[in-house]
Scaffold this motif. Sequence first.
Motif, mmCIF file in Angstrom:
data_model
loop_
_atom_site.group_PDB
_atom_site.id
_atom_site.type_symbol
_atom_site.label_atom_id
_atom_site.label_comp_id
_atom_site.label_asym_id
_atom_site.label_seq_id
_atom_site.Cartn_x
_atom_site.Cartn_y
_atom_site.Cartn_z
ATOM 1 N N GLY A 59 17.189 83.654 75.791
ATOM 2 C CA GLY A 59 16.047 82.830 75.414
ATOM 3 C C GLY A 59 14.835 83.623 74.987
ATOM 4 O O GLY A 59 13.782 83.070 74.737
ATOM 5 N N SER A 68 23.963 83.827 69.779
ATOM 6 C CA SER A 68 23.597 83.882 68.367
ATOM 7 C C SER A 68 23.188 85.286 67.948
ATOM 8 O O SER A 68 23.058 85.568 66.754
ATOM 9 N N SER A 99 22.432 80.262 72.996
ATOM 10 C CA SER A 99 21.403 80.891 72.171
ATOM 11 C C SER A 99 21.562 82.406 72.177
ATOM 12 O O SER A 99 21.407 83.068 71.148
ATOM 13 N N ARG A 112 22.594 75.983 77.178
ATOM 14 C CA ARG A 112 21.924 76.176 75.884
ATOM 15 C C ARG A 112 21.371 77.587 75.764
ATOM 16 O O ARG A 112 21.387 78.181 74.677
ATOM 17 N N ALA A 113 20.877 78.144 76.872
ATOM 18 C CA ALA A 113 20.329 79.498 76.817
ATOM 19 C C ALA A 113 21.415 80.523 76.526
ATOM 20 O O ALA A 113 21.218 81.456 75.747
ATOM 21 N N ALA A 159 14.119 83.493 69.233
ATOM 22 C CA ALA A 159 14.967 82.732 68.337
ATOM 23 C C ALA A 159 15.514 83.696 67.300
ATOM 24 O O ALA A 159 15.151 84.861 67.262
ATOM 25 N N LEU A 207 25.390 79.646 65.307
ATOM 26 C CA LEU A 207 24.675 79.284 66.532
ATOM 27 C C LEU A 207 23.162 79.439 66.402
ATOM 28 O O LEU A 207 22.430 79.110 67.339
ATOM 29 N N ARG A 208 22.684 79.941 65.279
ATOM 30 C CA ARG A 208 21.245 80.120 65.093
ATOM 31 C C ARG A 208 20.523 78.854 64.675
ATOM 32 O O ARG A 208 19.300 78.812 64.681
ATOM 33 N N ASP A 264 19.341 74.859 65.041
ATOM 34 C CA ASP A 264 18.944 74.029 66.170
ATOM 35 C C ASP A 264 19.967 72.934 66.456
ATOM 36 O O ASP A 264 20.207 72.589 67.608
ATOM 37 N N ASP A 299 30.348 72.967 69.203
ATOM 38 C CA ASP A 299 29.325 73.524 70.102
ATOM 39 C C ASP A 299 29.252 72.727 71.401
ATOM 40 O O ASP A 299 29.035 73.295 72.479
#
Length: 801
Positions: free
Chosen positions: A345, A490, A487, A483-484, A348, A515-516, A518, A524
């Motif tokens: 996290g 990615s 992320s 989700r983290a 981004a 995966l980058r 949103d 996924d």
Amino acid sequence: MADVREREISVEQEHLDQVYRRLEEKIHEAEFLMNDAAKRGQVGTPGALAERDAQVFRAGVHLNRLNNEFEDFLFGRIDLLLGKDGKKGPDGAYTAVEPAEGAVRAEETGTYADIAETLHIGRIGVLDADYSPLVIDWRAPAAAPFYRSTPVDPGRVVRRRVIRSKGRKVLGVEDDLMRPELTAFLDGEELPVVGDGALMAALGQARSHSMRDIVASIQAEQDLVIRAPAASVTYVEGGPGTGKTAVALHRAAYLLYQDRRRYAGGILIVSPTPLLVAYTEGVLPSLGEEGQVAIRAVGSLVDSTEASVYDTPAVARVKGSSRMLRVLRRAARGALEQDPATAVGSRAAGAAPDPRRANGQSPTASAQQLAFGEDEPEAEGEANKGTPTRLRVVAFGRRLELDSAQLSRIRQTALNGTAPVNLLRPRARKLLLDALWEQSGAAGRHDDPELAAELRSSFDEDITSEDDFLAFLDAWWPELTPRAVLSAMSDERSLNRWSRRILNPGEVRKVARSLRRDALSVHDVALLDELQAILGTPHRPRKKKDLDPLDLLTGLDELMPQREESQRERAERLAAERVEYAHVIVDEAQDLTPMQWRMVGRRGRHATWTVVGDPAQSSWSDPDEAAAARDEALGTRPRRRFTLTVNYRNPAEIADLAAKVLALAMPGAESPSAVRSTGIEPRFAVVREGDLGQSVRDEAARLLERVEGTVGVVVAMNRREQAARWLAGLGERVVALGSLEAKGLEYDATLVVSPAEIADESPAGLRVLYVALTRATQQLTVLSGERDDPDADGVPDLLRD
């Protein structure tokens, strides 16, 4: 003949009027129960309140059901011979399946019989004041002959009638004669037969954008599946148009009718796409069932998550593969150890690295601070700045320090545990305290075990009560979220490290880039669900209900009785929190990837199952891998298998064309037999003057003129948005959809655009094209472009003999 039809409609109208009068009486009874229950609540005793809650709930459900079924619920009738015995079932109908001896009379002039019993079939059962059946619930055993009877095996049924009505008015009747050799009499008059057959009448009706129930036209082989016992796994295969989806929905309603208590844990129906969910969601309410059945798309099985984009076929093959399980397990553990520049996290895609690294500063802090230095932990939900590399504390007058190597060894020891990553945090905390205790040298101060234990307890309490230590623990072993971790994956460098010897560099690059974004894809969502199982959710004590400060000061909270959760409130809360179900129905099961099978399997670990699919329509590139994952999800439960063999959707002309693609996609596979022919052959057209958009629009407009219902325009997935623009302004009856979205849907007419594009878009492209060609109930047009290599008649290469 017209006089006979009108007379029979009048007969059914008279019966329908009687049923409605009885329904009105039942509604008044339910309303009386509601009012009576409200009065009971005025008594004020705990017993009266509990009784009121229960009575209001039951009466409310009954009233709501009656009101819902007040429209168009009577649809069938069977006229029966005398049965072998005179026993009646709980629904008031005689239970015998076979006719009694002597029920049929053979005379010189022919074979004769008298109708001994007439049953009307509807969506719910209705008894008259004397408890005789006015309407039999379609799921009741007495209604089974309406669906099971055939001229080959008629049982007691002489005539089967489908009644079409709207509101309180009967519009028409269609009869099927099960014993054509028999002359039957009802009340002294010969039994009339009206129409050309109920099934053909139902198949010829125009489609809308919502599925109709098939409760009035269920056929014998479909009824066997619907009424099959629910134990273990019921596996149903059937080609296009055999009614698999409708059978699955009707089976859910039947199971609830048969054993409502057993399925109080809920029934989950898993559909492949949101379009199919929207198409089918009105069926169960029309069958008298809703609330205990959840219809969810695969991409929305994880709460508060909705798939809204599609992965390319190459990315989908990787994400759906069972290889991803090993990658996710590595990523969940590796995410705890990431470099601060790529911490979970921390950024981004494309964000700058940790500024402390960029300035050449060490993340090591002063003696009075923890390893993350002056950086305060960010607000909940925001990113951490990085993983601390040193822990410093003061205890018993000594400065204690664990360096990066020691912390790394402690982390690895903790991760050797078998619990989910987030649940290993208490183990890691204890290992940190053990290391600090050993470094303090206090372990040998006392020979007395009790004094030593007391000293250790005091040490642990001193350390763990410090805000700095708690802040360090939060940063060094943060609570990870799915989700983290997704992320973190990615980041191509991290993913490459976690997927070494599992994915090749090209696969790593494609997955990391996907995966980058949103938005989430349907693949996924399965990864998130797997990560949730790998990570686990730390236990948190339930918060007490907030009290008025005045109550706290006066102590009134201790004197006030706490109202217990009502039965209805508990049921609603459990339904909202439900993650496992009593029965799971998987529609279009052939499309589930191995990772999706794992996700669905977690929702039915203690369930019975109905699995509905067709291997010939599979869009997954490795059916054997998916089958292995399916068998793992279903476990060792016994299987009961059914095969649906009749195509009720496509006329023979369309089915024959689709069979050519099936022969290419799965040589040797048999397509279901079409029950009707319209004489309308599929039309072939070629893109004119290189203008694909205008050609699509013109052909769609042509089909709209030729059918009364809906038109589906099926294109390759990468043309979905284009096709929607091409069709703008043509009205609501026409819809554009990608090839993968067409599964389970049907239209009066279908336009399939460029078969070659659809066939070439994935390794399973020929099977996907087979699906696209089998959506139409009346007319099919195939539009070819240059890539299709059409001949002089416009027939594309793939569809030529």
